[in-house]
Design an enzyme around this catalytic site. Structure first.
Site, PDB file in Angstrom:
ATOM      1  N   GLN A   1     -25.521  32.286 -50.033  1.00  0.00           N
ATOM      2  CA  GLN A   1     -26.088  31.989 -48.709  1.00  0.00           C
ATOM      3  C   GLN A   1     -25.515  32.937 -47.650  1.00  0.00           C
ATOM      4  O   GLN A   1     -24.298  33.078 -47.531  1.00  0.00           O
ATOM      5  CB  GLN A   1     -25.767  30.525 -48.346  1.00  0.00           C
ATOM      6  CG  GLN A   1     -26.334  30.068 -47.037  1.00  0.00           C
ATOM      7  CD  GLN A   1     -27.852  29.952 -47.054  1.00  0.00           C
ATOM      8  OE1 GLN A   1     -28.451  29.458 -48.011  1.00  0.00           O
ATOM      9  NE2 GLN A   1     -28.493  30.423 -46.008  1.00  0.00           N
TER      10      GLN A   1
ATOM     11  N   LYS B   1     -32.196  23.237 -50.572  1.00  0.00           N
ATOM     12  CA  LYS B   1     -32.440  24.014 -51.797  1.00  0.00           C
ATOM     13  C   LYS B   1     -32.066  23.189 -53.020  1.00  0.00           C
ATOM     14  O   LYS B   1     -32.815  23.130 -53.992  1.00  0.00           O
ATOM     15  CB  LYS B   1     -31.604  25.303 -51.776  1.00  0.00           C
ATOM     16  CG  LYS B   1     -32.199  26.391 -50.908  1.00  0.00           C
ATOM     17  CD  LYS B   1     -31.223  27.534 -50.701  1.00  0.00           C
ATOM     18  CE  LYS B   1     -31.769  28.492 -49.645  1.00  0.00           C
ATOM     19  NZ  LYS B   1     -30.782  29.420 -49.112  1.00  0.00           N
TER      20      LYS B   1
ATOM     21  N   ASP C   1     -32.812  36.141 -54.624  1.00  0.00           N
ATOM     22  CA  ASP C   1     -33.105  36.480 -53.226  1.00  0.00           C
ATOM     23  C   ASP C   1     -33.749  37.864 -53.121  1.00  0.00           C
ATOM     24  O   ASP C   1     -34.302  38.211 -52.073  1.00  0.00           O
ATOM     25  CB  ASP C   1     -31.804  36.484 -52.402  1.00  0.00           C
ATOM     26  CG  ASP C   1     -31.781  35.372 -51.364  1.00  0.00           C
ATOM     27  OD1 ASP C   1     -32.850  34.773 -51.115  1.00  0.00           O
ATOM     28  OD2 ASP C   1     -30.697  35.118 -50.812  1.00  0.00           O
TER      29      ASP C   1
END
Ligand code: NDP
Length: 300
Positions: free
Chosen positions: A98, A54, A121
């Site tokens: 995460q 990422k 997200d």
């Protein structure tokens, strides 16, 4: 019939190109650099690889990238304090924590502490609600990637019969909402669905998000249907040598690709789209934060 292969590697590269073009425009015309902060708690090796990728891809498209790597025993209070600091930081437009988090941390509490406008997200309860009511959410990255590939392949999805196999909060449910938003007739199947084969056979679009290797055989697929295989499963591959493994999807690619009209492979299908869509969401979040027009083709 042999299905058209939907190349997620190539498609994700085109999404990243669009993102990079938009980032350059934001810099030139508005002096803005979209910024993404990724928070990793603990040392899960798979998560470390994702976070590294990422970071690399964020920098490659010209965005500002920050990584916060916290010890596995970080307290909830310390994690929430970091999220609060990132929520306040005007240089940060996207925050990603995460998952999975270590067991002592409450995932729902942590995700819902992120400013929904920075929740790239799309897991914050506000974004779930906005998606469900057809408003402007941040959309979860994997389903957004699937939607982009389907729109690219079909043009309009209106009126098509779609089956989503799997009802998780991160893939199945948002995928179904997105397809409904594009006027598909949507069925959500799950582990209790009766006669799954029959349900799948009616679908023009099949999205498989289960996590069971090759569970959807070709004879479940309606001839000419589009198959999006989200599953990532590692199976043993003795043909490659002792102890070797390979990645496969939830769909039996060999038999399904003989029947489908189009299909995503695993690997190289949906997988590469997820980070590309994370970058797209970060640009969208930056544009929204500054009241600017959203990048075309990068949102739901
Ligand atoms: P979950 O385990 O959270 O959900 C799996 C879903 O599949 C559940 O809704 C479950 O039903 C359903 N299911 C299980 N067994 C069956 C069955 N026999 N028949 C029908 N449905 C069944 O998984 P995720 O949604 O998180 O992930 C699904 C897959 O997608 C995984 O392989 C994962 O690795 C992959 N994935 C890939 C991503 C990417 O490409 N970037 C990103 C995210 C996930 P029930 O609710 O009834 O238990």
């Amino acid at each position: 019939m042999s299905a058209q292969i939907i190349d997620g590697k190539a498609f994700s590269a085109s999404v990243r190109d669009k993102v990079a073009t938009h980032v350059a425009r934001l810099k030139d015309e508005h002096g803005l650099t979209p910024g993404l902060a990724v928070v990793l708690v603990g040392e899960d090796p798979a998560s470390q690889v994702y976070v590294r990728n990422k970071g690399k891809q964020t920098i490659a498209v010209g965005m500002h990238s920050i990584e916060h790597k916290l010890a596995a025993d970080t307290s909830e209070a310390d994690l929430l304090a970091l999220i609060d600091q990132l929520n306040q930081d005007p240089a940060i437009h996207g925050i990603l924590v995460q998952l999975p988090l270590p067991d002592h941390l409450n995932e729902d509490l942590v995700i819902n502490a992120i400013d929904p406008a920075k929740d790239v997200d799309g897991f914050h309860i506000s974004n779930v609600g906005l998606l469900g009511t057809g408003q402007k959410p941040m959309v979860p990255c994997t389903p957004l990637g699937c939607l982009m590939m389907l729109r690219d392949h079909h043009g309009s999805l209106s009126g098509l019969d779609a089956v989503v196999i799997g009802r998780s909060n991160i893939v199945g449910k948002p995928m179904a909402q997105l397809l409904l938003g594009d006027s598909c007739t949507v069925t959500i199947a799950h582990s209790r669905t009766k006669d799954l084969a029959d349900v799948v056979r009616r679908a023009d679009i099949v999205v498989a998000a289960v996590g069971r290797a090759q569970m959807v055989p070709g004879d479940w697929i309606k001839p000419g249907a589009t198959v999006i295989d989200v599953g990532i499963n590692r199976i043993s591959a003795p043909d490659k040598g002792e102890g070797k493994t390979r990645l496969v999807g939830d769909v039996d690619f060999a038999s399904a690709s003989a029947v489908a009209g189009a299909i995503t492979p695993v690997p190289g299908g949906v997988g590469p789209m997820t980070i590309a869509c994370l970058l797209a969401n970060t640009v969208t979040a930056c544009c929204r934060a500054h009241g600017l027009a959203e990048p075309e083709g990068l949102t739901a």
